[in-house]
Design a protein around this motif. Structure first.
Motif, PDB file in Angstrom:
ATOM      1  N   UNK A  79       0.803  -1.225   0.000  1.00 24.14           N
ATOM      2  CA  UNK A  79       0.000   0.000   0.000  1.00 24.14           C
ATOM      3  C   UNK A  79       0.836   1.275   0.000  1.00 24.14           C
ATOM      4  N   UNK A  80       2.074   1.212   0.419  1.00 27.97           N
ATOM      5  CA  UNK A  80       2.917   2.406   0.422  1.00 27.97           C
ATOM      6  C   UNK A  80       3.465   2.631  -0.976  1.00 27.97           C
ATOM      7  N   UNK A  81       3.283   3.847  -1.478  1.00 29.49           N
ATOM      8  CA  UNK A  81       3.682   4.154  -2.849  1.00 29.49           C
ATOM      9  C   UNK A  81       4.453   5.467  -2.898  1.00 29.49           C
ATOM     10  N   UNK A  82       5.322   5.576  -3.889  1.00 28.53           N
ATOM     11  CA  UNK A  82       5.994   6.844  -4.153  1.00 28.53           C
ATOM     12  C   UNK A  82       5.080   7.703  -5.013  1.00 28.53           C
ATOM     13  N   UNK A  83       5.022   8.998  -4.719  1.00 28.37           N
ATOM     14  CA  UNK A  83       4.162   9.930  -5.446  1.00 28.37           C
ATOM     15  C   UNK A  83       4.999  11.109  -5.914  1.00 28.37           C
ATOM     16  N   UNK A  84       4.732  11.541  -7.143  1.00 28.08           N
ATOM     17  CA  UNK A  84       5.367  12.750  -7.682  1.00 28.08           C
ATOM     18  C   UNK A  84       4.291  13.526  -8.432  1.00 28.08           C
ATOM     19  N   UNK A  85       4.094  14.776  -8.036  1.00 24.88           N
ATOM     20  CA  UNK A  85       3.084  15.631  -8.657  1.00 24.88           C
ATOM     21  C   UNK A  85       3.766  16.915  -9.114  1.00 24.88           C
ATOM     22  N   UNK A 100       3.533   1.822  -8.708  1.00 23.89           N
ATOM     23  CA  UNK A 100       2.698   0.648  -8.533  1.00 23.89           C
ATOM     24  C   UNK A 100       3.016  -0.083  -7.239  1.00 23.89           C
ATOM     25  N   UNK A 101       2.438  -1.251  -7.087  1.00 24.02           N
ATOM     26  CA  UNK A 101       2.639  -2.062  -5.888  1.00 24.02           C
ATOM     27  C   UNK A 101       4.110  -2.442  -5.769  1.00 24.02           C
ATOM     28  N   UNK A 102       4.702  -2.125  -4.641  1.00 26.05           N
ATOM     29  CA  UNK A 102       6.111  -2.379  -4.327  1.00 26.05           C
ATOM     30  C   UNK A 102       7.044  -1.896  -5.425  1.00 26.05           C
TER      31      UNK A 102
END
Length: 185
Positions: A79-85, A100-102
């Motif tokens: 459930x932990x994901x990297x995000x870039x906006x 995505x997942x892992x």
């Protein structure tokens, strides 16, 4: 020398597990969130010592505890994901990318949309329900919702209220001062 000049042109706001960068011209904002795997790392180290202990004998309760811990570890890692906006005022666009997942491409999200498709900046409260918390009180997270109902998380779930409020105002004022800030549970 050139690297120093590029760093001088950015305003950097460090968060619990990420950062927000705004260029000096206030035309581009980048929000980068990286997952925090401290507790998962401790659990993996514990499994390492547990499984390589040759004198290990467990009863059924011990194996059930290990099974539950493995399921919780897998759930947390997935459930932990990297995000870039990236919000660009020149183009009036927002590009949102979530891993995505892992870290794989499974369930990865990569979307672009116009700023006028944003509905609101959201401050989401996470109630800490367990009896002993490493934090003092509830935690908060910042995200955005689009007019078609998509939730786009921008920060980790571990901000305190004042940090969440000030960062939400910075994001809103950068993208569009007319966007509302909504608080949800």
């Amino acid at each position: 020398m050139g690297q120093d000049k590029r760093n001088e042109k950015k305003q950097v706001i460090n968060l619990t597990s990420g950062q927000i960068q705004i260029d000096n011209d206030s035309l581009v904002m980048v929000i980068d969130k990286s997952p925090f795997y401290f507790y998962e790392s401790l659990l993996m180290i514990g499994f390492f010592f547990l499984f390589f202990n040759c004198n290990l004998t467990l009863d059924s309760t011990g194996w059930i505890i290990i099974l539950v811990a493995c399921v919780l570890l897998a759930l947390s890692l997935s459930t932990k994901r990297r995000v870039r906006c990236l919000a660009d005022k020149n183009l009036g666009r927002v590009r949102y990318w979530r891993s995505g997942i892992m870290g794989s491409k499974i369930n990865q999200k990569d979307i672009q949309f116009q700023v006028d498709q944003l509905k609101e900046v959201v401050m989401k409260r996470h109630v800490l329900w367990w009896w002993r918390s490493p934090f003092s009180g509830d935690t908060f997270q910042i995200g955005m919702t689009t007019k078609n109902g998509q939730w786009l998380e921008l920060t980790s779930k571990y901000l305190d209220f004042s940090e969440c409020q000030s960062i939400a105002e910075i994001i809103r004022n950068f993208i569009d001062p007319a966007l509302p800030i909504k608080a949800v549970d």
